[in-house]
Design a protein around this motif. Structure first.
Motif, short mmCIF file in Angstrom:
data_model
loop_
_atom_site.label_atom_id
_atom_site.label_comp_id
_atom_site.label_asym_id
_atom_site.label_seq_id
_atom_site.Cartn_x
_atom_site.Cartn_y
_atom_site.Cartn_z
N THR B 11 0.82 -1.22 0.00
CA THR B 11 0.00 0.00 0.00
C THR B 11 0.85 1.26 0.00
OG1 THR B 11 -1.81 -1.10 1.14
CG2 THR B 11 -1.71 1.27 1.36
N LYS B 14 1.36 2.53 -3.52
CA LYS B 14 0.27 2.52 -4.50
C LYS B 14 -0.05 3.93 -4.96
CE LYS B 14 -2.17 -1.78 -3.61
NZ LYS B 14 -3.26 -2.36 -2.81
N LEU B 23 -6.06 1.60 -8.71
CA LEU B 23 -4.79 1.74 -8.00
C LEU B 23 -3.73 0.92 -8.73
CD1 LEU B 23 -6.34 1.24 -4.49
CD2 LEU B 23 -5.51 3.39 -5.44
N MET B 107 -1.06 1.69 5.89
CA MET B 107 -2.47 1.34 5.70
C MET B 107 -3.08 2.20 4.60
SD MET B 107 -3.00 -1.16 7.64
CE MET B 107 -4.80 -1.31 7.64
N ILE B 108 -2.51 3.37 4.38
CA ILE B 108 -2.99 4.32 3.37
C ILE B 108 -1.79 4.68 2.47
CG2 ILE B 108 -3.84 6.67 3.01
CD1 ILE B 108 -6.05 5.60 4.38
N LYS B 111 0.79 8.68 -1.25
CA LYS B 111 0.32 9.76 -2.12
C LYS B 111 -1.08 10.26 -1.76
CE LYS B 111 2.30 11.32 -5.22
NZ LYS B 111 3.21 12.47 -5.09
N PHE B 112 -1.75 9.60 -0.80
CA PHE B 112 -3.15 9.93 -0.53
C PHE B 112 -3.33 10.87 0.65
CE2 PHE B 112 -5.15 5.94 -2.65
CZ PHE B 112 -4.48 6.25 -3.81
N GLY B 113 -2.37 11.72 0.90
CA GLY B 113 -2.56 12.76 1.89
C GLY B 113 -2.57 12.31 3.34
N LYS D 14 -14.54 9.47 -4.23
CA LYS D 14 -14.01 8.15 -3.88
C LYS D 14 -13.05 8.24 -2.69
CE LYS D 14 -14.44 5.47 -8.12
NZ LYS D 14 -13.74 5.16 -9.38
N TYR D 16 -10.38 5.72 0.06
CA TYR D 16 -9.58 4.51 0.12
C TYR D 16 -9.97 3.70 1.35
CZ TYR D 16 -5.49 1.49 -0.03
OH TYR D 16 -4.66 0.41 -0.09
N GLU D 18 -8.99 1.31 3.87
CA GLU D 18 -7.68 0.83 4.30
C GLU D 18 -7.68 -0.61 4.76
OE1 GLU D 18 -7.32 3.96 7.38
OE2 GLU D 18 -6.52 2.34 8.59
N LEU D 19 -8.83 -1.17 5.06
CA LEU D 19 -8.86 -2.58 5.45
C LEU D 19 -8.87 -3.49 4.23
CD1 LEU D 19 -11.19 -2.51 8.57
CD2 LEU D 19 -8.70 -2.61 8.48
N GLY D 21 -8.09 -2.27 0.99
CA GLY D 21 -7.15 -1.82 -0.04
C GLY D 21 -7.84 -1.46 -1.34
N LEU D 23 -10.96 1.13 -3.50
CA LEU D 23 -11.64 2.43 -3.52
C LEU D 23 -13.12 2.22 -3.28
CD1 LEU D 23 -9.77 3.69 -6.67
CD2 LEU D 23 -9.40 4.45 -4.32
N PRO D 109 -9.44 11.62 -6.81
CA PRO D 109 -10.32 11.83 -5.66
C PRO D 109 -9.86 13.00 -4.78
CG PRO D 109 -9.88 9.49 -5.94
CD PRO D 109 -8.97 10.22 -6.89
N LYS D 111 -9.83 13.31 -1.68
CA LYS D 111 -9.08 12.90 -0.49
C LYS D 111 -7.63 12.54 -0.80
CE LYS D 111 -10.54 12.61 3.21
NZ LYS D 111 -10.51 13.74 4.17
N PHE D 112 -7.25 12.52 -2.08
CA PHE D 112 -5.92 12.02 -2.44
C PHE D 112 -4.88 13.11 -2.64
CE2 PHE D 112 -7.35 7.68 -4.31
CZ PHE D 112 -7.99 7.41 -3.13
N GLY D 113 -5.05 14.22 -1.97
CA GLY D 113 -3.99 15.22 -1.97
C GLY D 113 -3.87 16.03 -3.25
#
Lengths: 162, 162, 162, 162
Positions: B11, B14, B23, B107-108, B111-113, D14, D16, D18-19, D21, D23, D109, D111-113
């Protein structure tokens, strides 16, 4: 194994005041950062002061030492401005014994996106769990003994004196 | 003290393919993360594979072990997907000796902030510098011996088995 | 339809100097922001000055007006500090005619993660493409005529005078 | 001047998981994005569905059209996946009249920075306030009439057909 985190301010916790266009302190971001890191370490966060480390005086350092001495936990992290971090480390080495104390901070405020704060917090938490009793500075992914570290004013990085 | 970092995917690395909405893996973000953390640790980053840890097979684990055995550095960090991280840790404990090996992940995606990656990398770097020889998992701000750790599938956190 | 963007500084482009712990200007982030927004609008970005709008004097405003007058494009965006944005708008309305001029800015620097800058740039680009000739302020998702707008010093938001 | 925002899902929203993996969709980020942009536009946000636009069928488009027809506000923004955004625009042009409808979305998305979402939302809000009645797509800082726009599958950008 419980760990005490004392917050003293520093770049770590600076925020941007959008009405005045200046940097200031409000609350510490430590709990938020620990959540982001999904930390499951048993920590107690306590804010002692919220100041720029250039404003830190003898009395502030004594107060920090007092809290370290009275702390039930013998593993302590102190978040601190980087400019005088090594001065506080020296004072703590003088006044506090039998504890593992790790000072850390950040070059860029946590709230400003490209901060080194989360990285430094992760390393400080790891170092405090594994280093022997003593006073250390944890910056740039490394740890330094209190009596062999300085901040290089040109590069902004910490390095050994010898 | 040089440290070797082997990248295997997970992860951590990704990314989001904006044309396909899925992803995928491209290059590792390790060098960028080390720069962000202002790391001054002497590290050598090497990508061994870029896969989801659910796709990791016996042959992949043997290859990782081979690289660990042949590594000149005796301090090694392995970035790895969290789902089978403990399986790889077990295999490495079986095949590699006399080295400090720390597996970490996220876990995240970085690149996803809101990633835990930078925090975990900071702690893994600190643990590998301070722990005795052996194989460990570094997640959630903690370290675990390879033979006493599992990922809790409900919480997504790592915990001791006993 | 080409659009001219004149950069004058303001909170938009402030950065954090990690060695001094202060805010400062370096280069504009406009090109990076346009890339992030995947803008395919035909724009020409030109930096006229890089100053806090509290430091903006009559001569600066005249210079901006000069550039607007000489611009081949009749659609112009000006990035500007919010504190005196309405003063510059007034001066431009006095000196420049037959062009659509939209002033915009930000309450939080673009580099600080939680900035309103990208939102404001998106709206300014849209307003300049669709509004009639005249001078406008685009902030808070709205547009205001130059002669009916003020910044509310308490809330930090722009509002109609009447 | 009130504006209605209908949320239908798409990359915009969308997240992520995390459990797993993967979207997925949870709640819309529109209110958070409007706060970040310090929007003071009078908007009413309503979630109609939360789906990938590749899964959008005739019945979904009719439902969106129904909501547009019954909307008291005659200025409407629809957040939508980019893959079939132009199909929905065509259907709305067929079924809804006397309203300004602007469809927008994101390639990454929120949330992805590194998302273009905030930029697109800013431009969509501006376009809906200034364009005449009709159905439009607002992407890449531009607006397109519903009958002269397509998504370029190679570049991921929107462009005129003619």
């Amino acid at each position: 194994m419980a760990i005490r985190i004392f917050v003293t301010g520093g770049t770590f916790d600076k925020e941007y005041n959008e009405l005045k266009g200046t940097l200031f302190f409000k609350d510490t971001h430590l709990p938020e950062m620990l959540r982001l890191g999904r930390s499951r370490v048993n920590v107690h966060v306590e804010t002692l002061m919220m100041i720029d480390s250039l404003e830190m005086k003898e009395e502030h350092r004594k107060l920090i030492a007092d809290y370290c001495i009275r702390s039930e936990e013998d593993k302590i992290i102190i978040t601190h401005g980087t400019d005088t971090m090594t001065d506080t480390a020296k004072k703590l080495a003088e006044l506090v014994s039998d504890k593992t104390i790790v000072l850390t901070g950040a070059m860029i405020p946590y709230k400003f996106g490209s901060s080194d704060g989360l990285f430094n917090l992760g390393s400080a938490l790891a170092f405090v769990q594994t280093l022997h009793k003593g006073v250390y500075v944890a910056m740039n992914g490394r740890y330094f003994n209190w009596d062999n570290v300085r901040k290089n004013k040109i590069t902004g990085e910490f390095e050994e004196i010898n």
